[in-house]
Design a protein around this motif. Structure first.
Motif, PDB file in Angstrom:
ATOM      1  N   VAL A  69      36.526  70.194 141.369  1.00  0.00           N
ATOM      2  CA  VAL A  69      35.846  68.896 141.510  1.00  0.00           C
ATOM      3  C   VAL A  69      34.417  69.067 141.009  1.00  0.00           C
ATOM      4  CG1 VAL A  69      35.199  67.034 143.070  1.00  0.00           C
ATOM      5  CG2 VAL A  69      37.256  68.383 143.557  1.00  0.00           C
ATOM      6  N   SER A  70      34.200  68.667 139.753  1.00  0.00           N
ATOM      7  CA  SER A  70      32.880  68.874 139.145  1.00  0.00           C
ATOM      8  C   SER A  70      31.888  67.792 139.556  1.00  0.00           C
ATOM      9  CB  SER A  70      33.003  68.912 137.624  1.00  0.00           C
ATOM     10  OG  SER A  70      33.584  67.713 137.146  1.00  0.00           O
ATOM     11  N   GLY A  71      32.398  66.590 139.811  1.00  0.00           N
ATOM     12  CA  GLY A  71      31.558  65.465 140.203  1.00  0.00           C
ATOM     13  C   GLY A  71      32.429  64.324 140.687  1.00  0.00           C
ATOM     14  N   ASP A  72      31.813  63.199 141.009  1.00  0.00           N
ATOM     15  CA  ASP A  72      32.584  62.049 141.490  1.00  0.00           C
ATOM     16  C   ASP A  72      33.458  61.504 140.364  1.00  0.00           C
ATOM     17  OD1 ASP A  72      31.308  62.283 143.927  1.00  0.00           O
ATOM     18  OD2 ASP A  72      29.783  60.789 143.459  1.00  0.00           O
ATOM     19  N   GLU A  73      34.739  61.263 140.686  1.00  0.00           N
ATOM     20  CA  GLU A  73      35.696  60.735 139.718  1.00  0.00           C
ATOM     21  C   GLU A  73      36.661  59.788 140.413  1.00  0.00           C
ATOM     22  OE1 GLU A  73      37.143  63.463 136.268  1.00  0.00           O
ATOM     23  OE2 GLU A  73      37.123  64.705 138.071  1.00  0.00           O
ATOM     24  N   ILE A  74      37.124  58.795 139.672  1.00  0.00           N
ATOM     25  CA  ILE A  74      38.207  57.919 140.133  1.00  0.00           C
ATOM     26  C   ILE A  74      39.257  57.915 139.034  1.00  0.00           C
ATOM     27  CG2 ILE A  74      38.882  55.635 140.969  1.00  0.00           C
ATOM     28  CD1 ILE A  74      35.898  55.115 141.550  1.00  0.00           C
ATOM     29  N   LEU A  75      40.428  58.428 139.335  1.00  0.00           N
ATOM     30  CA  LEU A  75      41.509  58.525 138.359  1.00  0.00           C
ATOM     31  C   LEU A  75      42.659  57.603 138.772  1.00  0.00           C
ATOM     32  CD1 LEU A  75      41.624  62.418 137.900  1.00  0.00           C
ATOM     33  CD2 LEU A  75      40.158  60.753 136.737  1.00  0.00           C
ATOM     34  N   LEU A  76      43.344  57.059 137.767  1.00  0.00           N
ATOM     35  CA  LEU A  76      44.457  56.148 138.023  1.00  0.00           C
ATOM     36  C   LEU A  76      45.637  56.495 137.137  1.00  0.00           C
ATOM     37  CD1 LEU A  76      45.758  53.554 139.196  1.00  0.00           C
ATOM     38  CD2 LEU A  76      44.564  52.262 137.397  1.00  0.00           C
ATOM     39  N   ILE A  77      46.809  56.586 137.749  1.00  0.00           N
ATOM     40  CA  ILE A  77      48.064  56.744 137.026  1.00  0.00           C
ATOM     41  C   ILE A  77      48.917  55.520 137.358  1.00  0.00           C
ATOM     42  CG2 ILE A  77      50.150  58.134 136.719  1.00  0.00           C
ATOM     43  CD1 ILE A  77      48.506  60.564 137.631  1.00  0.00           C
ATOM     44  N   GLY A  78      49.151  54.673 136.347  1.00  0.00           N
ATOM     45  CA  GLY A  78      49.902  53.431 136.593  1.00  0.00           C
ATOM     46  C   GLY A  78      49.006  52.218 136.439  1.00  0.00           C
ATOM     47  N   ASN A  79      49.465  51.089 136.943  1.00  0.00           N
ATOM     48  CA  ASN A  79      48.737  49.829 136.805  1.00  0.00           C
ATOM     49  C   ASN A  79      47.609  49.702 137.816  1.00  0.00           C
ATOM     50  OD1 ASN A  79      50.211  48.757 134.639  1.00  0.00           O
ATOM     51  ND2 ASN A  79      51.782  47.909 135.986  1.00  0.00           N
ATOM     52  N   ASP A  80      46.537  49.058 137.372  1.00  0.00           N
ATOM     53  CA  ASP A  80      45.432  48.741 138.269  1.00  0.00           C
ATOM     54  C   ASP A  80      45.785  47.491 139.077  1.00  0.00           C
ATOM     55  OD1 ASP A  80      42.974  48.812 139.507  1.00  0.00           O
ATOM     56  OD2 ASP A  80      41.821  48.965 137.650  1.00  0.00           O
ATOM     57  N   LEU A  81      45.016  47.216 140.114  1.00  0.00           N
ATOM     58  CA  LEU A  81      45.332  46.120 141.031  1.00  0.00           C
ATOM     59  C   LEU A  81      45.496  44.762 140.343  1.00  0.00           C
ATOM     60  CD1 LEU A  81      43.030  47.091 144.057  1.00  0.00           C
ATOM     61  CD2 LEU A  81      45.484  47.488 143.798  1.00  0.00           C
ATOM     62  N   PRO A  82      44.650  44.372 139.388  1.00  0.00           N
ATOM     63  CA  PRO A  82      44.826  43.063 138.758  1.00  0.00           C
ATOM     64  C   PRO A  82      46.117  42.942 137.952  1.00  0.00           C
ATOM     65  CG  PRO A  82      42.605  43.891 138.385  1.00  0.00           C
ATOM     66  CD  PRO A  82      43.415  45.031 138.915  1.00  0.00           C
ATOM     67  N   ASP A  83      46.715  44.072 137.585  1.00  0.00           N
ATOM     68  CA  ASP A  83      47.897  44.059 136.715  1.00  0.00           C
ATOM     69  C   ASP A  83      49.209  44.226 137.473  1.00  0.00           C
ATOM     70  OD1 ASP A  83      46.212  43.898 134.432  1.00  0.00           O
ATOM     71  OD2 ASP A  83      45.828  46.055 134.627  1.00  0.00           O
ATOM     72  N   ILE A  84      49.136  44.449 138.767  1.00  0.00           N
ATOM     73  CA  ILE A  84      50.351  44.618 139.578  1.00  0.00           C
ATOM     74  C   ILE A  84      50.876  43.241 139.974  1.00  0.00           C
ATOM     75  CG2 ILE A  84      51.272  45.538 141.741  1.00  0.00           C
ATOM     76  CD1 ILE A  84      49.183  47.774 141.525  1.00  0.00           C
ATOM     77  N   LYS A  85      52.160  43.013 139.785  1.00  0.00           N
ATOM     78  CA  LYS A  85      52.753  41.702 140.038  1.00  0.00           C
ATOM     79  C   LYS A  85      53.717  41.674 141.214  1.00  0.00           C
ATOM     80  CE  LYS A  85      50.566  40.352 136.393  1.00  0.00           C
ATOM     81  NZ  LYS A  85      49.279  39.626 136.557  1.00  0.00           N
ATOM     82  N   LYS A  86      54.098  42.854 141.701  1.00  0.00           N
ATOM     83  CA  LYS A  86      55.036  42.908 142.820  1.00  0.00           C
ATOM     84  C   LYS A  86      54.791  44.174 143.624  1.00  0.00           C
ATOM     85  CE  LYS A  86      58.666  45.127 140.059  1.00  0.00           C
ATOM     86  NZ  LYS A  86      60.074  45.051 139.617  1.00  0.00           N
ATOM     87  N   ASP A  87      55.472  44.300 144.752  1.00  0.00           N
ATOM     88  CA  ASP A  87      55.315  45.485 145.589  1.00  0.00           C
ATOM     89  C   ASP A  87      55.513  46.748 144.762  1.00  0.00           C
ATOM     90  OD1 ASP A  87      54.984  43.674 147.588  1.00  0.00           O
ATOM     91  OD2 ASP A  87      56.856  44.133 148.647  1.00  0.00           O
ATOM     92  N   SER A  88      54.703  47.755 145.064  1.00  0.00           N
ATOM     93  CA  SER A  88      54.665  48.945 144.217  1.00  0.00           C
ATOM     94  C   SER A  88      54.619  50.209 145.064  1.00  0.00           C
ATOM     95  CB  SER A  88      53.419  48.876 143.322  1.00  0.00           C
ATOM     96  OG  SER A  88      53.180  50.106 142.661  1.00  0.00           O
ATOM     97  N   PRO A  89      55.160  51.318 144.574  1.00  0.00           N
ATOM     98  CA  PRO A  89      54.918  52.611 145.238  1.00  0.00           C
ATOM     99  C   PRO A  89      53.441  52.951 145.119  1.00  0.00           C
ATOM    100  CG  PRO A  89      55.987  52.948 143.120  1.00  0.00           C
ATOM    101  CD  PRO A  89      55.996  51.469 143.372  1.00  0.00           C
ATOM    102  N   PHE A  90      52.992  53.892 145.947  1.00  0.00           N
ATOM    103  CA  PHE A  90      51.546  54.121 146.000  1.00  0.00           C
ATOM    104  C   PHE A  90      51.227  55.530 146.476  1.00  0.00           C
ATOM    105  CE2 PHE A  90      47.441  53.457 148.447  1.00  0.00           C
ATOM    106  CZ  PHE A  90      46.643  53.361 147.318  1.00  0.00           C
ATOM    107  N   ALA A  91      50.177  56.078 145.895  1.00  0.00           N
ATOM    108  CA  ALA A  91      49.616  57.337 146.392  1.00  0.00           C
ATOM    109  C   ALA A  91      48.104  57.275 146.248  1.00  0.00           C
ATOM    110  CB  ALA A  91      50.167  58.532 145.626  1.00  0.00           C
ATOM    111  N   ARG A  92      47.409  57.822 147.229  1.00  0.00           N
ATOM    112  CA  ARG A  92      45.952  57.979 147.151  1.00  0.00           C
ATOM    113  C   ARG A  92      45.606  59.367 147.655  1.00  0.00           C
ATOM    114  NH1 ARG A  92      41.528  58.279 150.147  1.00  0.00           N
ATOM    115  NH2 ARG A  92      42.679  57.910 152.071  1.00  0.00           N
ATOM    116  N   LEU A  93      45.028  60.159 146.776  1.00  0.00           N
ATOM    117  CA  LEU A  93      44.602  61.503 147.139  1.00  0.00           C
ATOM    118  C   LEU A  93      43.086  61.589 147.074  1.00  0.00           C
ATOM    119  CD1 LEU A  93      47.066  63.773 145.113  1.00  0.00           C
ATOM    120  CD2 LEU A  93      47.395  62.737 147.362  1.00  0.00           C
ATOM    121  N   ALA A  94      42.504  62.278 148.019  1.00  0.00           N
ATOM    122  CA  ALA A  94      41.068  62.537 148.020  1.00  0.00           C
ATOM    123  C   ALA A  94      40.868  64.050 147.926  1.00  0.00           C
ATOM    124  CB  ALA A  94      40.416  61.986 149.278  1.00  0.00           C
TER     125      ALA A  94
END
Length: 237
Positions: A69-94
Motif C-alpha cells: 500500500v504505497s498511498g491512498d487508492e480506490i480500485l474498482l472491478i466491474g460497474n460503478d454505482l451509476p451504471d448498475i441497473k439491477k441487484d449485483s454481487p459485491f465485495a469491498r476490501l480495505a
C-alpha cells in the motif's frame, strides 16, 4: 507487520486477472455522511449490492509495507454505482498500511486491529445503507434511487471510508477495492480473506492464553503461524 502478507499477495494475484479501474482520490469527500443509521425502504431502492443469496464479501488486512500500500487508492472491478441497473454481487476490501509502533503489541495490538475494523459501523453515506453481519462477515448495501440520480459513485463511498479509517492514528494509507463484476470469483476472494479473520482471532486466543485442546482446534495452524511471525508481540506482560 507480516501477519497478513499472505492475504495481500493472494488479493494482488487474483485481481491482476481482471480489468481494474483507478478512481479519483480527493483530499476531501464530497458526499455527505448522515451520521446515523438510515433506513432505505424497498420502494425507494434502486438496487442492492450483495443482497439475498448474491456474494457479499468484506474484509480488512493490515501491513506496514509500502510495497503493498504505497498511498491512498480506490480500485474498482466491474460497474460503478451509476451504471448498475439491477441487484449485483459485491465485495469491498480495505487494505491498510499502518505504523507498526503505533499499533503496539500484545492485547493493545489486537484491540487496535478491531477498532480499525469497526470503522465501517460508524460510516453512513447518504443513500447508501450498509447491512453488515459480524457473524458471517458479509457486507451488503442498499442504494437509493435518489442517490443514483444524484450521481453517487464508489469514488464517493471510498473517500468517506478513507477519511474515516485515517481518523485512527495508526493508519497511514488506505487501498480500497470494490468489486461488482458478475463473473468475478467471489468464493476465491472470500477464501483468501477468511485467513485475515482467522489471524485476528488467533491473535486474541494467544493474548488471552485460552485453555483448549490445540490439536483439535481449527485455528491451530494459524496460531502457530501467527506466533512464529510475531513472537515478541504475543508475550504476556
Amino acid at each position: 507487520m507480516k501477519l497478513y502478507d499472505e492475504c495481500f499477495t493472494g488479493v494482488e494475484e487474483l485481481i491482476a486477472q481482471y480489468p481494474v479501474k483507478r478512481l479519483a482520490v480527493d483530499t476531501k469527500a464530497r458526499w455527505k455522511d448522515v451520521g446515523k443509521n438510515q433506513i432505505i425502504f424497498q420502494k425507494d431502492t434502486a438496487y442492492e449490492l450483495g443482497g439475498g443469496t448474491l456474494p457479499a464479501v468484506s474484509s480488512i488486512a493490515l501491513t506496514d509495507s509500502e510495497s503493498f500500500v504505497s498511498g491512498d487508492e480506490i480500485l474498482l472491478i466491474g460497474n460503478d454505482l451509476p451504471d448498475i441497473k439491477k441487484d449485483s454481487p459485491f465485495a469491498r476490501l480495505a487494505l491498510l498500511r499502518v505504523n507498526e509502533e503505533e499499533m503496539g503489541s500484545g492485547d493493545a495490538l489486537y484491540q487496535a486491529i478491531r477498532k480499525i475494523e469497526y470503522t465501517r459501523y460508524h460510516l453512513n453515506p447518504d443513500g447508501y445503507m450498509m447491512r453488515i453481519s459480524a457473524f458471517t462477515h458479509r457486507e451488503a448495501a442498499r442504494v437509493s434511487q435518489k442517490a443514483v440520480r444524484d450521481g453517487l459513485s464508489f469514488a464517493d463511498i471510498g473517500r468517506l471510508f478513507i477519511e474515516e479509517y485515517k481518523k485512527q492514528k495508526q493508519v497511514q494509507a488506505v487501498k480500497l477495492i470494490f468489486v461488482t463484476a458478475p463473473d468475478f470469483p467471489y468464493d476465491k476472494l472470500s477464501g483468501i480473506m477468511e485467513k485475515s479473520e482467522k489471524i485476528t482471532t488467533a491473535l486474541d486466543h494467544l493474548m488471552k492464553n485460552i485453555k483448549m485442546d490445540c490439536n483439535s482446534c481449527s485455528l491451530k495452524e494459524v496460531c502457530d503461524e501467527v506466533e512464529a511471525l510475531s513472537e515478541k508481540d504475543f508475550k504476556k506482560e
